[in-house]
Scaffold this active site. Sequence first.
Site, PDB file in Angstrom:
ATOM      1  N   HIS A  94      -1.424   5.697  -2.790  1.00  0.00           N
ATOM      2  CA  HIS A  94      -1.990   6.625  -1.501  1.00  0.00           C
ATOM      3  C   HIS A  94      -2.436   8.148  -2.514  1.00  0.00           C
ATOM      4  O   HIS A  94      -3.196   8.536  -1.840  1.00  0.00           O
ATOM      5  CB  HIS A  94      -0.278   7.408  -0.673  1.00  0.00           C
ATOM      6  N   SER A  99       3.477  -0.299  -0.453  1.00  0.00           N
ATOM      7  CA  SER A  99       4.613   0.129  -0.474  1.00  0.00           C
ATOM      8  C   SER A  99       5.503  -1.177   0.010  1.00  0.00           C
ATOM      9  O   SER A  99       7.235  -0.454   0.294  1.00  0.00           O
ATOM     10  CB  SER A  99       4.242   0.227   0.798  1.00  0.00           C
TER      11      SER A  99
END
Length: 265
Positions: A23, A172
């Site tokens: 990210h 994640s």
Amino acid sequence: MALDAERGSVGLVPTMGALHEGHLSLIRRAAAETDRVVVSVFVNPTQFNDPGDLAKYPRDLERDAALAFGAAATVIYAPSVEQIYPDGFATTVQVRGITERWEGASRPGHFDGVATVVAILLDQTRPDRSYFGEKDFQQLTMIRRMHADLALPGKIVGCPLVREDDGLALSSRNVRLNAGARQWALALSRALRAMRAQAEAGERNVRPLLATGERLLAQVDLDYLAIVDPATLDPVDTLVPGARALVAATVGGVRLIDTMAMTDG
Ligand code: AMP
């Protein structure tokens, strides 16, 4: 308009939080290319086909905000579910074709949820450029299609997949892998690398490349391994420029995906 001129260019990085280097690479790229970077953090309930997965999704907004600002985000936009889906919300954006295979086949409704929330976020933030990772290659392809079809604002920018040093694609969901599963998970990137090496050594036929990958994936619960045309995501028999391998497998109860170009585009 004066107001627009003052606001400068806006970059949008949509995320579901639990930020990692993948990210952050998108945020840094956005910061290098636009004046203000909006990072949205929204765990989008409509894209989870498994309620258990939604419940277990890691959430820590304070940590995410610190990381995003550290990577030069200007604004964190963390809407509530009601801000995205107000009472009575009844619209779904569905992109046909591209979404019907691979992740779409294994996760019914997933891409409808993604397409809908991305359309809403693009409308709410009106970015000049929006940044998405090639990690979710099918998602990126779908978003490009929707963006063109609906004439949504700005430009879609695809960004390279970021890996751990040992090759594991950052996700994640990786925090949910125990030590054993974390080792098994390396099979995905190893398989893709071995296939790529075989392609670089001159193999043009897809069948032996898949056989190599499948051998290395024998110990994980493989959902699919495919080599596809990078534009249509249809399987190919022979490598075309930019042909993409896509893989999905469940390891230690965690669903993982990975992707790699088999030839240069
Ligand atoms: P997510 O929070 O998983 O919805 O991901 C938000 C954005 O980050 C998506 O555009 C993803 O494709 C991108 N992303 C996630 N993991 C990676 C990675 N390992 N490398 C590059 N981009 C990533």
